[in-house]
Design an enzyme around this catalytic site. Structure first.
Site, mmCIF file in Angstrom:
data_model
loop_
_atom_site.group_PDB
_atom_site.id
_atom_site.type_symbol
_atom_site.label_atom_id
_atom_site.label_comp_id
_atom_site.label_asym_id
_atom_site.label_seq_id
_atom_site.Cartn_x
_atom_site.Cartn_y
_atom_site.Cartn_z
ATOM 1 N N GLY A 90 -88.552 73.415 -37.636
ATOM 2 C CA GLY A 90 -88.156 74.158 -38.594
ATOM 3 C C GLY A 90 -86.629 74.076 -38.878
ATOM 4 O O GLY A 90 -86.185 73.709 -39.660
ATOM 5 N N ASN A 116 -90.745 76.265 -34.196
ATOM 6 C CA ASN A 116 -89.388 77.094 -34.686
ATOM 7 C C ASN A 116 -88.387 75.922 -34.420
ATOM 8 O O ASN A 116 -87.360 75.822 -35.389
ATOM 9 C CB ASN A 116 -89.036 78.174 -33.714
ATOM 10 C CG ASN A 116 -90.012 79.441 -34.076
ATOM 11 O OD1 ASN A 116 -90.426 79.696 -35.144
ATOM 12 N ND2 ASN A 116 -89.928 80.143 -33.140
ATOM 13 N N TYR A 134 -100.277 74.608 -19.841
ATOM 14 C CA TYR A 134 -99.068 73.664 -19.880
ATOM 15 C C TYR A 134 -99.602 72.361 -20.602
ATOM 16 O O TYR A 134 -98.949 71.849 -21.669
ATOM 17 C CB TYR A 134 -98.754 73.230 -18.494
ATOM 18 C CG TYR A 134 -97.641 72.496 -18.615
ATOM 19 C CD1 TYR A 134 -96.180 72.775 -19.049
ATOM 20 C CD2 TYR A 134 -97.481 71.328 -17.883
ATOM 21 C CE1 TYR A 134 -94.909 72.251 -18.674
ATOM 22 C CE2 TYR A 134 -96.126 70.459 -17.672
ATOM 23 C CZ TYR A 134 -95.065 71.066 -18.226
ATOM 24 O OH TYR A 134 -94.015 70.296 -18.124
ATOM 25 N N PHE A 178 -83.538 73.821 -14.767
ATOM 26 C CA PHE A 178 -82.923 72.384 -13.968
ATOM 27 C C PHE A 178 -82.603 71.466 -14.874
ATOM 28 O O PHE A 178 -81.418 71.063 -14.818
ATOM 29 C CB PHE A 178 -84.170 72.261 -13.016
ATOM 30 C CG PHE A 178 -84.141 70.995 -12.327
ATOM 31 C CD1 PHE A 178 -83.185 70.277 -11.619
ATOM 32 C CD2 PHE A 178 -85.406 70.019 -12.691
ATOM 33 C CE1 PHE A 178 -83.104 69.196 -11.230
ATOM 34 C CE2 PHE A 178 -85.334 68.696 -11.863
ATOM 35 C CZ PHE A 178 -84.221 68.426 -11.182
ATOM 36 N N TYR A 234 -94.254 66.580 -37.994
ATOM 37 C CA TYR A 234 -93.169 66.784 -38.575
ATOM 38 C C TYR A 234 -92.324 65.507 -39.073
ATOM 39 O O TYR A 234 -91.535 65.307 -40.062
ATOM 40 C CB TYR A 234 -92.245 67.756 -37.884
ATOM 41 C CG TYR A 234 -92.200 69.350 -38.582
ATOM 42 C CD1 TYR A 234 -93.568 69.925 -38.205
ATOM 43 C CD2 TYR A 234 -91.132 69.962 -39.194
ATOM 44 C CE1 TYR A 234 -93.569 71.051 -38.330
ATOM 45 C CE2 TYR A 234 -91.513 71.267 -39.456
ATOM 46 C CZ TYR A 234 -92.792 72.016 -39.169
ATOM 47 O OH TYR A 234 -92.798 73.200 -39.303
ATOM 48 N N THR A 258 -89.408 64.907 -11.720
ATOM 49 C CA THR A 258 -88.074 64.710 -11.339
ATOM 50 C C THR A 258 -87.492 65.879 -10.436
ATOM 51 O O THR A 258 -88.103 66.955 -10.371
ATOM 52 C CB THR A 258 -87.434 64.771 -12.643
ATOM 53 O OG1 THR A 258 -88.044 63.759 -13.607
ATOM 54 C CG2 THR A 258 -85.927 64.704 -12.853
ATOM 55 N N ALA A 282 -89.068 67.425 -24.715
ATOM 56 C CA ALA A 282 -89.489 67.221 -23.291
ATOM 57 C C ALA A 282 -90.865 67.171 -23.244
ATOM 58 O O ALA A 282 -91.476 68.315 -23.366
ATOM 59 C CB ALA A 282 -88.904 68.223 -22.421
ATOM 60 N N THR A 294 -87.714 81.600 -16.883
ATOM 61 C CA THR A 294 -87.518 80.874 -15.396
ATOM 62 C C THR A 294 -86.186 80.243 -15.147
ATOM 63 O O THR A 294 -86.195 79.697 -14.081
ATOM 64 C CB THR A 294 -88.613 79.692 -15.381
ATOM 65 O OG1 THR A 294 -88.454 78.901 -16.417
ATOM 66 C CG2 THR A 294 -90.175 80.101 -15.299
#
Ligand code: UDP
Length: 328
Positions: free
Chosen positions: A103, A100, A146, A12, A160, A176, A115, A36
């Site tokens: 990196g 990942n 989650y 979405f 990082y 949203t 997000a 998804t």
């Protein structure tokens, strides 16, 4: 031409971001594994000269030849029922997937925006939620996969940033909505609209006194766009502070859809936050951003989108047995 990699591109928010960045003159590389996401959300971009699509699960090492200027990490299941159905993937995409991408961002010297979510605040004890609030999350509850993946995602992103000097941005997204949501993903707006279109009663979980604050997708995308090009690396809430109870919201949907549906009450899912409203003082000041689309207009556009879906989509029930998932 600047290059941006968008993960969750067939989802979405990801697909709306692809559209926005193409419109702004970027070369967009979309990535998704369709766990998804849905091909139809990016079908219109298939032959666009400034769009490339790579089917890949970002929890696996990401090989990418060539330069990248920006990375937007929007890959993740995002519906409470998805977390219950695919909990391990939800944890992996927020943790291993983010690792990942960090990196990759480091190797390419790209700026990475991740997000994050209002779920980092859990069932909040502070209202409205400011970025300084640390949250109230049940680590082992059904939503924990989650919430904790997203909290870890924020931590590793800051690590990082601080340790390796990677340029990072963190958006905390509040509920949203808009076209391209999955009709049967179990979230409240598609759920109520699907029920109205099928002539079913609207299912309110709990007594309906829990609140949410719904942000139209174009406003959300605008906020994310501005945040990416800001120089602020700590988390920023982006959402619409216009708060409503789920009960009143069901009434609004019944009026909008001009149906005569009743509401029926079901058990409140475990750890379902009782109230949620973003404090957007920081975004207003930092980004000169605030949502512009009224719920009335946004819901009308969204309902039109759902109305145009085929009967096959309307009656496809991804989560037919979802009540099993929400039982305590
Ligand atoms: N909800 C509801 N009926 C439904 C689906 C959801 O009453 O058919 C409620 C849910 O319990 C929650 C709110 O609507 O309090 C928003 O749920 P959603 O799944 O959209 O997202 P959340 O904000 O909880 O992540």
């Amino acid at each position: 031409m600047k290059k941006v990699l968008i993960t969750g591109a067939a989802g979405f928010l990801g697909s709306h971001l692809c559209d926005r960045f193409i419109k702004e003159g970027f070369f967009v590389i979309g990535m998704d594994n369709f766990i998804t996401g849905d091909r139809k959300n990016i079908n219109h971009l298939k032959d666009h000269p400034n769009f490339q699509f790579i089917e890949h699960d970002i929890t696996e090492f990401i090989n990418f030849d060539g330069e990248l200027d920006y990375i937007l990490h929007f890959a993740s299941p995002a519906s409470p029922i998805d977390y219950l159905k695919i909990p391990i993937q939800t944890l992996k995409v927020g943790s291993l997937g983010t690792h990942n991408l960090l990196g990759l961002a480091r190797a390419k010297k790209a700026r990475l925006l991740i997000a994050s979510t209002s779920e980092v605040y859990g069932d909040p004890l502070v209202h409205p939620q400011t970025e300084g609030y640390y949250g109230n999350v049940n680590t082992i509850g059904p939503r924990g996969v989650y919430d904790e993946a997203k909290r870890f995602q924020e931590s590793i992103t800051m690590a990082y940033h601080r340790f390796h000097g990677v340029e990072t941005r963190i958006v905390r997204i509040f509920n949203t909505y808009g076209p391209r949501m999955r009709l049967n993903d179990g979230r409240v707006i598609p759920a109520f609209m699907g029920q109205a279109l099928r002539g079913e009663d609207l299912t309110i979980f709990g007594d309906g006194m829990q609140t949410r604050s719904f942000c139209y997708v174009d406003d959300q995308v605008e906020g994310i766009f501005k945040l990416l090009f800001s120089d602020y690396s700590s988390p920023v809430n982006i959402g619409n502070p216009n708060e409503i109870t789920i009960k009143d919201f069901a009434e609004e949907i019944i009026k909008l859809t001009k149906t005569n549906q009743k509401v029926i009450y079901r058990e409140l899912p475990i750890d379902d936050p009782l109230q949620r409203q973003p404090d957007i003082t920081l975004a207003k000041k930092l980004l000169n951003w605030e949502p512009k689309t009224s719920r009335e207009l946004g819901m009308k556009i969204t309902f039109n989108y759902f109305q145009e879906l085929s009967d096959e989509e309307l009656y496809k029930s991804e989560h037919k047995d979802f009540t099993n998932y929400i039982k305590k």
